[in-house]
Design a protein around this motif. Structure first.
Motif, PDB file in Angstrom:
ATOM      1  N   VAL A 271       0.753  -1.412   0.055  1.00  0.00           N
ATOM      2  CA  VAL A 271       0.232  -0.762   0.202  1.00  0.00           C
ATOM      3  C   VAL A 271       0.586   1.035   0.120  1.00  0.00           C
ATOM      4  N   ILE A 272       1.058   1.966  -1.475  1.00  0.00           N
ATOM      5  CA  ILE A 272       1.941   3.366  -0.636  1.00  0.00           C
ATOM      6  C   ILE A 272       0.514   4.480  -1.383  1.00  0.00           C
ATOM      7  N   ARG A 273       1.243   5.950  -1.545  1.00  0.00           N
ATOM      8  CA  ARG A 273       0.886   6.604  -1.951  1.00  0.00           C
ATOM      9  C   ARG A 273       2.309   7.678  -3.087  1.00  0.00           C
ATOM     10  N   ALA A 274       2.047   7.794  -4.106  1.00  0.00           N
ATOM     11  CA  ALA A 274       2.511   7.545  -5.421  1.00  0.00           C
ATOM     12  C   ALA A 274       2.245   8.979  -6.459  1.00  0.00           C
ATOM     13  N   LYS A 275       3.086   9.560  -6.877  1.00  0.00           N
ATOM     14  CA  LYS A 275       2.864   9.672  -8.063  1.00  0.00           C
ATOM     15  C   LYS A 275       3.699   9.541  -9.646  1.00  0.00           C
ATOM     16  N   VAL A 276       2.147   8.980 -10.308  1.00  0.00           N
ATOM     17  CA  VAL A 276       2.719   8.505 -11.715  1.00  0.00           C
ATOM     18  C   VAL A 276       3.549   9.058 -12.365  1.00  0.00           C
ATOM     19  N   VAL A 277       4.693   8.892 -13.110  1.00  0.00           N
ATOM     20  CA  VAL A 277       5.653   9.768 -13.806  1.00  0.00           C
ATOM     21  C   VAL A 277       6.278   9.130 -15.173  1.00  0.00           C
ATOM     22  N   GLY A 278       5.433   8.163 -14.617  1.00  0.00           N
ATOM     23  CA  GLY A 278       5.667   7.834 -16.734  1.00  0.00           C
ATOM     24  C   GLY A 278       5.326   6.283 -16.832  1.00  0.00           C
ATOM     25  N   LYS A 279       4.723   5.766 -18.205  1.00  0.00           N
ATOM     26  CA  LYS A 279       4.884   4.742 -18.380  1.00  0.00           C
ATOM     27  C   LYS A 279       4.654   4.362 -19.620  1.00  0.00           C
ATOM     28  N   LYS A 280       5.086   2.750 -20.033  1.00  0.00           N
ATOM     29  CA  LYS A 280       5.748   2.408 -21.459  1.00  0.00           C
ATOM     30  C   LYS A 280       4.734   0.512 -21.560  1.00  0.00           C
ATOM     31  N   LEU A 281       4.241   0.398 -22.532  1.00  0.00           N
ATOM     32  CA  LEU A 281       3.639  -0.800 -22.616  1.00  0.00           C
ATOM     33  C   LEU A 281       4.850  -2.190 -23.089  1.00  0.00           C
ATOM     34  N   LEU A 282       4.444  -3.445 -22.657  1.00  0.00           N
ATOM     35  CA  LEU A 282       5.683  -3.740 -22.359  1.00  0.00           C
ATOM     36  C   LEU A 282       4.554  -5.245 -22.828  1.00  0.00           C
ATOM     37  N   LYS A 283       5.008  -5.802 -24.291  1.00  0.00           N
ATOM     38  CA  LYS A 283       5.380  -6.883 -25.339  1.00  0.00           C
ATOM     39  C   LYS A 283       5.119  -7.866 -24.640  1.00  0.00           C
ATOM     40  N   ASP A 284       4.420  -8.307 -23.094  1.00  0.00           N
ATOM     41  CA  ASP A 284       4.292 -10.004 -22.447  1.00  0.00           C
ATOM     42  C   ASP A 284       2.986 -10.525 -22.683  1.00  0.00           C
ATOM     43  N   GLY A 285       2.730 -11.780 -23.480  1.00  0.00           N
ATOM     44  CA  GLY A 285       1.263 -11.733 -23.444  1.00  0.00           C
ATOM     45  C   GLY A 285       0.562 -11.835 -24.569  1.00  0.00           C
ATOM     46  N   PRO A 286      -0.939 -12.030 -24.814  1.00  0.00           N
ATOM     47  CA  PRO A 286      -1.041 -11.764 -25.976  1.00  0.00           C
ATOM     48  C   PRO A 286      -1.720 -10.296 -25.873  1.00  0.00           C
ATOM     49  N   PHE A 287      -1.625  -9.526 -24.680  1.00  0.00           N
ATOM     50  CA  PHE A 287      -2.928  -7.943 -24.770  1.00  0.00           C
ATOM     51  C   PHE A 287      -1.508  -7.312 -24.089  1.00  0.00           C
ATOM     52  N   GLY A 288      -0.575  -7.684 -24.231  1.00  0.00           N
ATOM     53  CA  GLY A 288       0.650  -6.875 -23.490  1.00  0.00           C
ATOM     54  C   GLY A 288       0.367  -6.520 -21.485  1.00  0.00           C
ATOM     55  N   THR A 289       0.950  -6.123 -21.031  1.00  0.00           N
ATOM     56  CA  THR A 289       1.040  -5.160 -19.615  1.00  0.00           C
ATOM     57  C   THR A 289       1.768  -3.733 -19.602  1.00  0.00           C
ATOM     58  N   MET A 290       1.025  -2.871 -19.374  1.00  0.00           N
ATOM     59  CA  MET A 290       1.868  -1.597 -19.091  1.00  0.00           C
ATOM     60  C   MET A 290       2.503  -1.542 -17.564  1.00  0.00           C
ATOM     61  N   ARG A 291       3.379  -1.102 -18.020  1.00  0.00           N
ATOM     62  CA  ARG A 291       4.166  -0.358 -16.887  1.00  0.00           C
ATOM     63  C   ARG A 291       4.475   1.213 -16.369  1.00  0.00           C
ATOM     64  N   TYR A 292       3.467   1.310 -15.051  1.00  0.00           N
ATOM     65  CA  TYR A 292       3.816   2.712 -14.946  1.00  0.00           C
ATOM     66  C   TYR A 292       4.636   2.306 -14.003  1.00  0.00           C
ATOM     67  N   THR A 293       5.522   3.781 -14.221  1.00  0.00           N
ATOM     68  CA  THR A 293       7.044   4.154 -13.396  1.00  0.00           C
ATOM     69  C   THR A 293       6.600   5.727 -11.881  1.00  0.00           C
ATOM     70  N   VAL A 294       6.669   5.310 -10.698  1.00  0.00           N
ATOM     71  CA  VAL A 294       6.042   6.088 -10.614  1.00  0.00           C
ATOM     72  C   VAL A 294       7.112   6.758  -8.797  1.00  0.00           C
ATOM     73  N   LYS A 295       6.607   7.918  -8.571  1.00  0.00           N
ATOM     74  CA  LYS A 295       7.822   8.447  -7.099  1.00  0.00           C
ATOM     75  C   LYS A 295       6.727   8.167  -6.262  1.00  0.00           C
ATOM     76  N   GLN A 296       7.206   7.176  -5.349  1.00  0.00           N
ATOM     77  CA  GLN A 296       6.723   7.008  -4.753  1.00  0.00           C
ATOM     78  C   GLN A 296       6.983   7.919  -3.115  1.00  0.00           C
ATOM     79  N   MET A 297       5.572   8.563  -2.821  1.00  0.00           N
ATOM     80  CA  MET A 297       5.979   9.290  -2.033  1.00  0.00           C
ATOM     81  C   MET A 297       5.851   9.223  -0.020  1.00  0.00           C
ATOM     82  N   LYS A 298       5.030   8.127  -0.058  1.00  0.00           N
ATOM     83  CA  LYS A 298       4.920   7.412   1.738  1.00  0.00           C
ATOM     84  C   LYS A 298       4.771   5.816   1.008  1.00  0.00           C
TER      85      LYS A 298
END
Length: 217
Positions: free
Chosen positions: A47-74
């Protein structure tokens, strides 16, 4: 027959039970069992509080996975699993319970489970913009929900319904609010009382408000 079969397929859904994300790839849309924020907290690895600062679509599996880069606040829970969260993973498709975060806009409360060292979340987890949480929810996330993790929140979908154990709190939001988020979800935690029974507790004091506003903007 064809119409009935279509209705049966539409009835299939992805369920996050006790904080775990289960995806149904047969459904055209994602729906989830209702969960009180305390249950979402207690059954999450992280459980975290964070600000999302970026994203990248990973081509794994038939539908893909979204990877969000976050700046963890707490971090509120999960120190023993991941000391500092840098990425949050979710299904790329919202119809398969993938969650969508805005970039460089808001601080989010993010909950999820850890698998192979990665934090995964989805629409069936409790993810919300921090500013939209009530003071009671912020207090619960900071401390109070943890006190009630041994209690059981029992959902009441129709009357009559009763508690059957001293460890239960009756959750009646479904009766008056057609489910989450209702008044108990937004303002109460289920914790052990001195007598050994679990009961609903609100208890946001002036001191709580001052502390929360000062430390968790």
């Amino acid at each position: 027959m064809a119409r009935r079969m279509q209705q049966l397929y539409q009835a299939l859904f992805c369920v996050l039970l006790l904080g775990s994300l289960h995806v149904s790839r047969f459904a055209d849309a994602c729906s989830c069992l209702l969960s009180h924020p305390q249950d979402a907290y207690c059954n999450s690895d992280i459980v975290i509080r964070a600000k999302v600062v970026g994203k990248k679509l990973l081509k794994d599996g038939p539908f893909g996975t979204m990877r969000y880069t976050v700046k963890q606040m707490k971090m509120y829970k999960g120190f023993e699993k991941i000391q500092h969260v840098q990425h949050v993973y979710t299904d790329a498709s919202e119809s398969l319970c993938g969650v969508k975060f805005d970039i460089h806009k808001y601080q989010y409360l993010i909950t999820g489970r850890v698998f192979e060292g990665r934090l995964y979340t989805g629409l069936c987890n409790f993810n919300e913009r921090w500013e939209r949480l009530t003071l009671s929810q912020k207090k619960g996330i900071n401390h109070r929900y943890q006190l009630g993790c041994k209690c059981r929140i029992k959902a009441c979908h129709y009357l009559p319904c009763f508690v059957t154990s001293k460890d239960e709190c009756l959750w009646t939001d479904m009766l008056s609010h057609f489910g989450y988020p209702g008044y108990q979800s937004r303002h109460y935690a289920c914790i052990h009382a001195k007598e050994g029974y679990c009961s609903w507790y609100r208890g946001v004091t002036i001191r709580d408000k001052t502390t929360i506003n000062a430390t968790d903007p």
